[in-house]
Design a protein around this motif. Structure first.
Motif, short mmCIF file in Angstrom:
data_model
loop_
_atom_site.label_atom_id
_atom_site.label_comp_id
_atom_site.label_asym_id
_atom_site.label_seq_id
_atom_site.Cartn_x
_atom_site.Cartn_y
_atom_site.Cartn_z
N UNK A 18 -14.34 16.83 -12.82
CA UNK A 18 -13.15 16.23 -13.43
C UNK A 18 -12.21 17.27 -14.02
N UNK A 19 -12.73 18.41 -14.43
CA UNK A 19 -11.85 19.48 -14.91
C UNK A 19 -11.11 20.14 -13.74
N UNK A 20 -11.70 20.14 -12.57
CA UNK A 20 -10.96 20.63 -11.39
C UNK A 20 -9.78 19.72 -11.10
N UNK A 21 -10.00 18.42 -11.24
CA UNK A 21 -8.95 17.44 -11.01
C UNK A 21 -9.47 16.06 -11.32
N UNK A 22 -8.75 15.32 -12.15
CA UNK A 22 -9.17 13.98 -12.57
C UNK A 22 -8.95 13.00 -11.42
N UNK A 23 -10.04 12.63 -10.74
CA UNK A 23 -9.95 11.75 -9.57
C UNK A 23 -10.26 10.30 -9.91
N UNK A 24 -10.47 9.99 -11.19
CA UNK A 24 -10.72 8.61 -11.59
C UNK A 24 -9.41 7.84 -11.68
N UNK A 25 -9.50 6.53 -11.49
CA UNK A 25 -8.37 5.62 -11.72
C UNK A 25 -8.72 4.81 -12.96
N UNK A 26 -8.27 5.30 -14.11
CA UNK A 26 -8.72 4.81 -15.40
C UNK A 26 -8.66 3.29 -15.55
N UNK A 27 -7.55 2.61 -15.17
CA UNK A 27 -7.49 1.15 -15.41
C UNK A 27 -8.49 0.35 -14.58
N UNK A 28 -9.06 0.97 -13.55
CA UNK A 28 -10.01 0.26 -12.69
C UNK A 28 -11.45 0.44 -13.13
N UNK A 64 0.84 -1.20 0.00
CA UNK A 64 0.00 0.00 0.00
C UNK A 64 0.87 1.25 0.00
N UNK A 65 0.48 2.22 -0.80
CA UNK A 65 1.30 3.42 -0.98
C UNK A 65 0.45 4.67 -0.84
N UNK A 66 1.10 5.75 -0.53
CA UNK A 66 0.43 7.04 -0.45
C UNK A 66 1.31 8.07 -1.12
N UNK A 67 0.75 8.81 -2.05
CA UNK A 67 1.51 9.83 -2.74
C UNK A 67 0.74 11.14 -2.66
N UNK A 68 1.43 12.23 -2.94
CA UNK A 68 0.77 13.53 -2.94
C UNK A 68 -0.37 13.55 -3.96
N UNK A 69 -0.13 12.94 -5.14
CA UNK A 69 -1.16 12.94 -6.18
C UNK A 69 -2.43 12.24 -5.72
N UNK A 70 -2.27 11.11 -5.04
CA UNK A 70 -3.44 10.35 -4.60
C UNK A 70 -4.15 11.04 -3.43
N UNK A 71 -3.38 11.65 -2.54
CA UNK A 71 -3.98 12.38 -1.43
C UNK A 71 -4.81 13.55 -1.96
N UNK A 72 -4.26 14.27 -2.93
CA UNK A 72 -5.00 15.39 -3.52
C UNK A 72 -6.25 14.91 -4.23
N UNK A 93 3.00 26.67 -14.77
CA UNK A 93 2.35 27.27 -13.60
C UNK A 93 1.71 28.61 -13.97
N UNK A 94 2.42 29.37 -14.79
CA UNK A 94 1.90 30.67 -15.20
C UNK A 94 0.81 30.57 -16.27
N UNK A 95 0.63 29.37 -16.84
CA UNK A 95 -0.41 29.16 -17.84
C UNK A 95 -0.08 29.77 -19.18
N UNK A 96 1.22 29.87 -19.48
CA UNK A 96 1.61 30.48 -20.76
C UNK A 96 1.26 29.60 -21.93
N UNK A 114 0.33 20.73 -10.13
CA UNK A 114 1.20 19.58 -10.30
C UNK A 114 2.58 20.04 -10.76
N UNK A 115 2.61 20.94 -11.73
CA UNK A 115 3.90 21.45 -12.21
C UNK A 115 4.63 22.18 -11.09
#
Length: 297
Positions: free
Chosen positions: A159-169, A127-135, A292-295, A268-269
Motif C-alpha cells: 500500500x505504500x507503493x501505491x494505494x490500490x484499495x477503493x475505500x468506500x467499497x 464504466x470508466x477507465x482512468x490512468x489512476x485506476x489502470x495504474x 516530483x523532486x520530493x522537496x 501522480x504529480x
C-alpha cells in the motif's frame, strides 16, 4: 450471524445520493441497516427519507457542518453492528454486495477489512477507465486477484507503493474502526492514514475478486486553480514521511523506506504537470515539480 452497518456520510448531489440509497435497499437479507448522516442543508432531503418509511433506514442531519473527517468519525461512532461500510454518497452497491462480503468473511473469519471487486464508473454511471485506476490495477494491486488474506509488513509495503484499495467499497470490522479516528489535519489522504493505523494494529485484509460495487470517479473538479497550488501534495509529503517514522518504530523498515520515497504520489504529480500549466501557470508547474523532486514543504 454477523450484522452490517452501512453508513453514508452525505454532502452534495441529492440525485446521486438517492441512487446510492436505492442501491443499498436492493441488498438481500435482514442483517443490515443503512444510516445516512447529512452534513448539508438541502431542503428536500429529510422529507425524502421520511417518505421511504423503511425501518432499515436511519436518517440524521448534523446541526452544524462537521466536514469530511468529522462526519466520517460521527458515522463510525454511530455503528452498533459487527461490521461497517463507509459508502460514498455517489457510489453504488450492486445487489450482490453483501452476499460477496458475507462469503469473504466466511472464508477468512479473522479479516478486519474486506476489499471486493470494484467497477469504476463516470459521473453519468458509465464504466470508466482512468490512468489512476489502470495504474492501481496493473502496478500496485496484488498479481493474485484473490481470494486471499494479507497482513503485516508485506501489506504495508504494497500500500505504500501505491494505494490500490477503493475505500468506500471496503467492509470494516467495527471494533477496529472505533479504536482509531480520521484525522482532521488531513484533507485528501485521511483514508490511507486510517488504514495505516489498522495495519499497525495487526488487522488483516481479505481480498475477493467478485465485482459488487461501483465506485464513481468524477472528472477532476480541479478545473479550479486551487487543485494545482501544491497544498494536497504538501499534505502527502508530510503524511508519507510521518508514516515512514511510524513504520520504522514498528520495525517495518522495508515498508518505511517505500513510504519515505512516496514514488506513486510523485508520479501522480508528474502526470498533472500539463494540466497544472494550463490552470495555474508557472506556480502550478512549480508546485508539481517540487513534489516530483520530493522537496520538503
Amino acid at each position: 450471524m454477523s450484522r452490517f452497518e452501512i453508513l453514508m456520510p452525505y454532502y452534495g448531489d441529492v440525485r446521486l445520493m438517492q441512487d446510492a440509497v436505492r442501491s443499498v435497499l436492493a441488498q438481500d437479507g435482514d442483517d443490515w441497516r443503512l444510516t445516512v448522516v447529512d452534513d448539508g442543508k438541502e431542503p428536500d432531503v429529510p422529507g425524502w427519507f421520511e417518505s421511504l418509511a423503511d425501518p432499515r433506514v436511519r436518517y440524521l442531519r448534523n446541526e452544524t457542518n462537521l466536514g469530511v473527517s468529522g462526519n466520517f468519525n460521527r458515522c463510525v461512532q454511530l455503528a452498533e453492528y459487527d461490521y461497517l461500510v463507509l459508502m460514498g454518497c455517489d457510489d453504488l452497491m450492486h445487489p450482490n454486495y453483501l452476499k460477496v462480503i458475507r462469503g469473504a468473511l466466511e472464508r477468512f473469519p479473522g479479516a478486519g477489512m474486506v476489499q471486493p471487486g470494484v467497477l469504476v464508473i463516470d459521473a453519468d454511471g458509465n464504466p470508466a477507465s482512468s490512468l489512476a485506476d489502470t495504474v492501481k490495477r496493473k502496478l500496485y494491486a496484488p498479481k493474485d486477484p484473490g481470494p486471499l488474506l494479507m497482513s503485516g509488513e508485506p501489506l504495508a509495503m504494497s500500500l505504500m507503493r501505491g494505494d490500490w484499495l477503493y475505500f468506500p467499497s471496503v467492509c470494516w470490522r467495527t471494533k477496529d474502526m472505533q479504536a482509531t479516528a480520521f484525522r482532521a489535519d488531513l484533507g485528501v489522504i485521511q483514508d490511507l492514514a486510517i488504514i495505516v493505523d489498522l495495519l499497525l494494529a495487526d488487522v488483516p485484509l481479505a481480498v475477493t475478486p467478485e465485482v459488487c460495487f461501483s465506485y464513481r470517479r468524477h472528472a477532476v473538479s480541479e478545473s479550479s486553480v486551487t487543485a494545482f497550488t501544491g497544498k494536497r501534495f504538501e499534505e502527502a509529503r508530510r503524511f508519507f514521511r510521518e508514516t515512514a517514522d511510524r513504520l520504522d518504530a514498528h520495525g517495518w523498515h522495508r515498508a518505511a523506506t517505500i513510504s519515505r520515497r512516496f514514488i506513486s504520489s510523485r508520479l501522480h504529480a508528474l502526470s498533472m504537470i500539463p494540466a497544472a500549466g494550463r490552470k495555474a501557470g508557472v506556480r502550478g508547474v512549480g508546485a508539481m515539480l517540487s513534489h516530483v523532486a520530493g522537496r520538503r514543504a
